[in-house]
Write a protein that holds these residues in place. Sequence first.
Motif: not given
Length: 281
Positions: A164-171, A193-195, A218-224
């Motif tokens: 997420t935008p607040s995450s402190l890591h990415s692969c 706001a969604v788990n 799945l769309h509720s996550l707004k994955l991109r």
Amino acid sequence: MSPPCQPYTRIGLQHGSQDPRSKSFLHLLKVLDTMQHPPSYILVENVKGFETSDSRDMLVDQLQKSNYTFQEFLLTPSKAIGIPNSRLRYYLLAKLKPLPFAYTTTASDDSILDFIPYLSKHTHYCEKQVDALVNYLDPNADQEEYAVPDKVLLKNGYVFDIVTPSSLHSCCFTKGYYHYAQGTGSILQMNEAVNAQAIFEKVQTIDEKDTSLRLELLHSLKLRYFTPREVANLMGFPANFQFPPTATRKQQYRTLGNSINVKLVSHLMHYLIMQPSCIDQ
């Protein structure tokens, strides 16, 4: 120097110097042995795994034979410079004697550093103070344009590394990002706001034929996907960096996946030319 990584990568055959793709690198080692005016400074970059290869041993042997002193590193941007991205790479810095390194290792000659010496004295480069991803995102990125396709969501959503935008890591982003789902880079969840785990667990309880309800969840996550500009940001490229207008999106991702973390390497180059008197400044 950045030799082809395929002979050393963990998903390859790891044939080292026996791999035909390592021939260009081995040729450079032979050239170094014959140069009347060898370079004063050398920087080598490769994937993790190079440090245990026979090519590394041949490199070190040639450097010692050619009157170089050297230091080796295994560095990832998140720990070394606070960029929230994992890209563990092997680096070797070499100086032609009598040029000294600004930092003298106290361990054996085979020790591999996991930090850049002069940066370790600055508290803002600390693993506990990694930037959040939001600082590397494009506020104008088009959610629909980079949204994960429905087909990919249903088939491969369970193998995504979701941040997420607040995450402190990415692969680590590879050249297969945007094309392959697993192990090529992180997927961004814009709706914090969604788990995500709860959503995927709920989706598993729904009949596979009910794709509309599964997709609604799945769309509720707004994955991109991360945009090429955002990947470039995480790779340390300057804000004014641009691809040629003719470069396709696939070409941009592939180029970035084969690239280096520019900011991390710039720090290594700065350290390489530093004098011992500068290390405490």
